[in-house]
Design an enzyme around this catalytic site. Sequence first.
Site, PDB file in Angstrom:
ATOM      1  N   LYS A   1       0.997  -0.715   0.146  1.00 24.60           N
ATOM      2  CA  LYS A   1       0.002   0.627  -0.205  1.00 24.60           C
ATOM      3  C   LYS A   1       0.511   0.948   0.312  1.00 24.60           C
ATOM      4  O   LYS A   1       0.846   2.287  -0.826  1.00 24.60           O
ATOM      5  CB  LYS A   1      -0.795  -0.327   0.781  1.00 24.60           C
TER       6      LYS A   1
ATOM      7  N   GLN B   1      -4.143  -1.378   9.096  1.00 17.73           N
ATOM      8  CA  GLN B   1      -4.916  -2.794   9.384  1.00 17.73           C
ATOM      9  C   GLN B   1      -5.224  -4.172   9.753  1.00 17.73           C
ATOM     10  O   GLN B   1      -4.884  -4.123  11.128  1.00 17.73           O
ATOM     11  CB  GLN B   1      -3.290  -3.562   9.206  1.00 17.73           C
TER      12      GLN B   1
ATOM     13  N   ASP C   1     -10.741   3.438   3.777  1.00 19.49           N
ATOM     14  CA  ASP C   1     -11.056   1.729   4.123  1.00 19.49           C
ATOM     15  C   ASP C   1     -12.628   1.529   3.654  1.00 19.49           C
ATOM     16  O   ASP C   1     -13.479   0.227   3.460  1.00 19.49           O
ATOM     17  CB  ASP C   1     -10.622   0.982   5.764  1.00 19.49           C
TER      18      ASP C   1
END
Length: 295
Positions: free
Chosen positions: A54, A98, A121
């Site tokens: 990422k 994460q 997200d």
Amino acid sequence: MSATIISGTEVAKAIREELKTEVADLKEKHAVVPGLVTILVGEDPASQSYVSAKNKTAHALGIHSEQITLPADTSEQDLLATVEKYNKDKNIHGILVQLPLPKHINETNVLYAIDPDKDVDGFHPVNVGKMVLGEECFLPCTPHGILELLSRSGVETSGAEVVVIGRSNIVGKPIANLMLQKRKAGNATITLCHTRTKDMAAHCKRADIIIAAVGVPKMVTADMVKDGVVVIDVGVNRIGKTADGKAILAGDVDFDAVKEKASYITPVPGGVGPMTITMLMKNTVQAAKQIAGVK
Ligand code: NAP
């Protein structure tokens, strides 16, 4: 006849080129540099590699990115304090924690603590609620990527019978919801299957589009699908190792057999996977524009 392979690698490349231009324009015309922070707790190798991919992608697009790694025994309170620090940081427009988090940390508490305006997200309940209502919001990255794969491949979804297998909060539920909405890559009739579904094959056989997000290698077989079906395979399953120790991956679909009946199919790897990171970048650029008030 063999199916057209939908290359997520190629579609992702095209979207990344668009984003590169958008990021350069934001810098030049508005002095805004989109900023992303990734927060990893612990040393899980899969999570480490996702986070580093990422950050690498962000750098390549000109997005400012910060990679925070906290020890596995970080307390929930300390993690919440880190999230709060970045909620207030004017140079950061997107915050990604994460998952999965270590067992002693309540994931929900952490996801709810992220400022919904920086929730790239798309997991915060404010964004999930807006998504269900069909309002503008950050869409979760994997379903968002699937919508792009379908629309950029010219797959007609309006009126299509879509069978989604898997009801996770990150893939199954949101993609089912998005595809029933009055939107691009939407207007479909949805069936959502899971472990309690009585006759999975019967549902799959009448599907125009199958989206498999299960985590069971090669579960969807050729005898379960009709000719001309469109197949989106989200599954990433490690089924062995090569002689030099690299993981051998398989999707949730028996690719070799199903591609002989399908009209379109995504491979694993190189299908949905590259889209997920790309849509994270798209959401980060969107967050930067919204926070900076750029149309
Ligand atoms: P998940 O949380 O692991 O849940 C799996 C879902 O599949 C559950 O809803 C489960 O049903 C259902 N299921 C499991 N076995 C089944 C069976 N035999 N028959 C019918 N349904 C079954 O799902 P996820 O997080 O969405 O992950 C699914 C797969 O996608 C995994 O392989 C994951 O690695 C992959 N993935 C890939 C990406 C990407 O970017 N490419 C992103 C996310 C996930 P119940 O609810 O009844 O238990």
